[in-house]
Design a protein around this motif. Structure first.
Motif, PDB file in Angstrom:
ATOM      1  N   LEU A   8      82.950  -7.276   1.835  1.00  0.00           N
ATOM      2  CA  LEU A   8      82.108  -7.471   0.667  1.00  0.00           C
ATOM      3  C   LEU A   8      80.631  -7.484   1.030  1.00  0.00           C
ATOM      4  O   LEU A   8      80.200  -8.256   1.898  1.00  0.00           O
ATOM      5  CB  LEU A   8      82.459  -8.813  -0.003  1.00  0.00           C
ATOM      6  N   ASP A   9      79.864  -6.639   0.368  1.00  0.00           N
ATOM      7  CA  ASP A   9      78.412  -6.718   0.446  1.00  0.00           C
ATOM      8  C   ASP A   9      77.968  -7.983  -0.296  1.00  0.00           C
ATOM      9  O   ASP A   9      78.704  -8.516  -1.134  1.00  0.00           O
ATOM     10  CB  ASP A   9      77.810  -5.469  -0.201  1.00  0.00           C
ATOM     11  N   ILE A  10      76.759  -8.451   0.001  1.00  0.00           N
ATOM     12  CA  ILE A  10      76.276  -9.678  -0.641  1.00  0.00           C
ATOM     13  C   ILE A  10      75.328  -9.374  -1.800  1.00  0.00           C
ATOM     14  O   ILE A  10      75.682  -9.516  -2.967  1.00  0.00           O
ATOM     15  CB  ILE A  10      75.585 -10.600   0.394  1.00  0.00           C
ATOM     16  N   ASP A  11      74.110  -8.948  -1.490  1.00  0.00           N
ATOM     17  CA  ASP A  11      73.079  -8.813  -2.510  1.00  0.00           C
ATOM     18  C   ASP A  11      73.307  -7.577  -3.381  1.00  0.00           C
ATOM     19  O   ASP A  11      73.421  -6.461  -2.892  1.00  0.00           O
ATOM     20  CB  ASP A  11      71.708  -8.756  -1.840  1.00  0.00           C
ATOM     21  N   GLY A  12      73.389  -7.811  -4.678  1.00  0.00           N
ATOM     22  CA  GLY A  12      73.699  -6.746  -5.617  1.00  0.00           C
ATOM     23  C   GLY A  12      75.183  -6.596  -5.864  1.00  0.00           C
ATOM     24  O   GLY A  12      75.582  -5.874  -6.784  1.00  0.00           O
ATOM     25  N   THR A  13      76.000  -7.268  -5.052  1.00  0.00           N
ATOM     26  CA  THR A  13      77.455  -7.190  -5.195  1.00  0.00           C
ATOM     27  C   THR A  13      78.016  -8.575  -5.497  1.00  0.00           C
ATOM     28  O   THR A  13      78.432  -8.844  -6.632  1.00  0.00           O
ATOM     29  CB  THR A  13      78.094  -6.610  -3.922  1.00  0.00           C
ATOM     30  N   LEU A  14      78.025  -9.451  -4.515  1.00  0.00           N
ATOM     31  CA  LEU A  14      78.445 -10.824  -4.768  1.00  0.00           C
ATOM     32  C   LEU A  14      77.370 -11.600  -5.529  1.00  0.00           C
ATOM     33  O   LEU A  14      77.677 -12.456  -6.356  1.00  0.00           O
ATOM     34  CB  LEU A  14      78.741 -11.551  -3.452  1.00  0.00           C
ATOM     35  N   LEU A  15      76.123 -11.305  -5.213  1.00  0.00           N
ATOM     36  CA  LEU A  15      74.982 -11.944  -5.877  1.00  0.00           C
ATOM     37  C   LEU A  15      74.307 -10.900  -6.762  1.00  0.00           C
ATOM     38  O   LEU A  15      73.544 -10.066  -6.266  1.00  0.00           O
ATOM     39  CB  LEU A  15      73.987 -12.486  -4.852  1.00  0.00           C
ATOM     40  N   PRO A  16      74.565 -10.903  -8.062  1.00  0.00           N
ATOM     41  CA  PRO A  16      73.987  -9.880  -8.948  1.00  0.00           C
ATOM     42  C   PRO A  16      72.466  -9.976  -9.009  1.00  0.00           C
ATOM     43  O   PRO A  16      71.882 -11.041  -8.814  1.00  0.00           O
ATOM     44  CB  PRO A  16      74.610 -10.214 -10.315  1.00  0.00           C
ATOM     45  N   TYR A  17      71.835  -8.853  -9.310  1.00  0.00           N
ATOM     46  CA  TYR A  17      70.384  -8.828  -9.461  1.00  0.00           C
ATOM     47  C   TYR A  17      69.941  -9.227 -10.870  1.00  0.00           C
ATOM     48  O   TYR A  17      68.748  -9.451 -11.113  1.00  0.00           O
ATOM     49  CB  TYR A  17      69.839  -7.432  -9.153  1.00  0.00           C
ATOM     50  N   GLU A  18      70.897  -9.298 -11.782  1.00  0.00           N
ATOM     51  CA  GLU A  18      70.581  -9.660 -13.167  1.00  0.00           C
ATOM     52  C   GLU A  18      71.810 -10.264 -13.817  1.00  0.00           C
ATOM     53  O   GLU A  18      72.891 -10.291 -13.230  1.00  0.00           O
ATOM     54  CB  GLU A  18      70.114  -8.430 -13.949  1.00  0.00           C
TER      55      GLU A  18
END
Length: 263
Positions: A8-18
């Motif tokens: 799993l990628d983190i930023d933009g994947t687990l942690l959405p940008y919006e």
């Protein structure tokens, strides 16, 4: 064969940008990861963040598995102990730095635990915050006495394509180039999330067909392409979308739903 390894990628994947969970791990996502682990699946993180920043999210999720950091340059155990770190050849790191300086761009050097940059900007503040590392500001990062995993040329959305074209023309296959909105990163050719995932899978005795990867960015392309099943987020970079087998719906907690379905 069933799924055994989920990257799993983190930023933009687990942690959405919006959205309602912007920059947060949603309760449903946490529960889905926990359920996968409890059912015997191996869940691992593969991020562009530096080592400490990845470890922070792993702790939040209760993961004790190996992880990938720095775009694929670094593989580490859950404790943070480095298993593999791919360095950029020094002559190439210096060549990229020379180009950036002569072209008037700020630039950065980074390794497993050091982040040095010629000048401060919102982009460098953001990366150092995510990586949980204290940035070092110096007009010549190459003089600070450490060998980098990568060198980044800092610019903007308009300049990144020109920086990429120039470095590609100068160095070709000697560099692995990744274009982000405010930086073009130069790495060793083998420093990719896909290569790192294949090594971890091999160490765990997991077949390629038994892996799933979820990501959203250019640094996820190799991982999405290598995995037996690659899933791109709804708003992923077009190159990530093209590398994936399928795209997730544009819905809140779409990643959590995909993880639940793996059960």
């Amino acid at each position: 064969m069933g799924v055994k390894l989920i990257a799993l990628d983190i930023d933009g994947t687990l942690l959405p940008y919006e959205g309602p969970y912007k920059g947060e791990l949603s309760p449903r996502l946490r529960a889905a990861v926990r359920a996968l682990v409890e059912h015997g699946h191996t869940v691992m993180l593969a991020s562009g963040r530096m080592r400490a920043g990845v470890m922070s999210i792993a702790r939040e999720l209760g993961l004790d598995t190996p992880f990938v950091a720095q775009e694929g340059c670094l593989i580490a155990e859950a404790s943070g102990k480095i298993v593999q770190e791919i360095k950029l050849e020094r002559r190439l790191a210096l060549a990229v730095s020379d180009y950036a300086r002569e072209a008037g761009y700020a630039y950065e050097w980074f390794s497993s635990d050091r982040y040095a940059v010629t000048e401060r900007s919102p982009a460098t503040d953001y990366y150092s915050e995510l990586g949980e590392v204290t940035p070092e500001y110096h007009p010549r990062p190459e003089s600070l006495g450490f060998e980098p995993s990568g060198v980044g040329v800092l610019g903007d959305r308009d300049s990144s394509s020109e920086v990429h074209r120039t470095l590609d023309a100068l160095h070709g296959d000697s560099l692995h180039l990744l274009d982000f909105p405010f930086v073009t990163v130069a790495l060793a050719p083998e420093a990719t999330k896909g290569n790192a995932l294949s090594l971890i899978a091999g160490d765990l005795g997991v077949a390629r067909s038994e892996t799933v990867a979820i990501g959203d960015s250019v640094n996820d392309v190799s991982m999405l392409a290598w995995a037996g099943r690659g899933l791109a987020t709804a708003k992923a970079d077009p190159r990530a979308q093209a590398a994936a087998n399928e795209s997730l719906p544009d819905e809140v907690d779409a990643v959590a739903q995909a993880l639940e379905e793996l059960l």
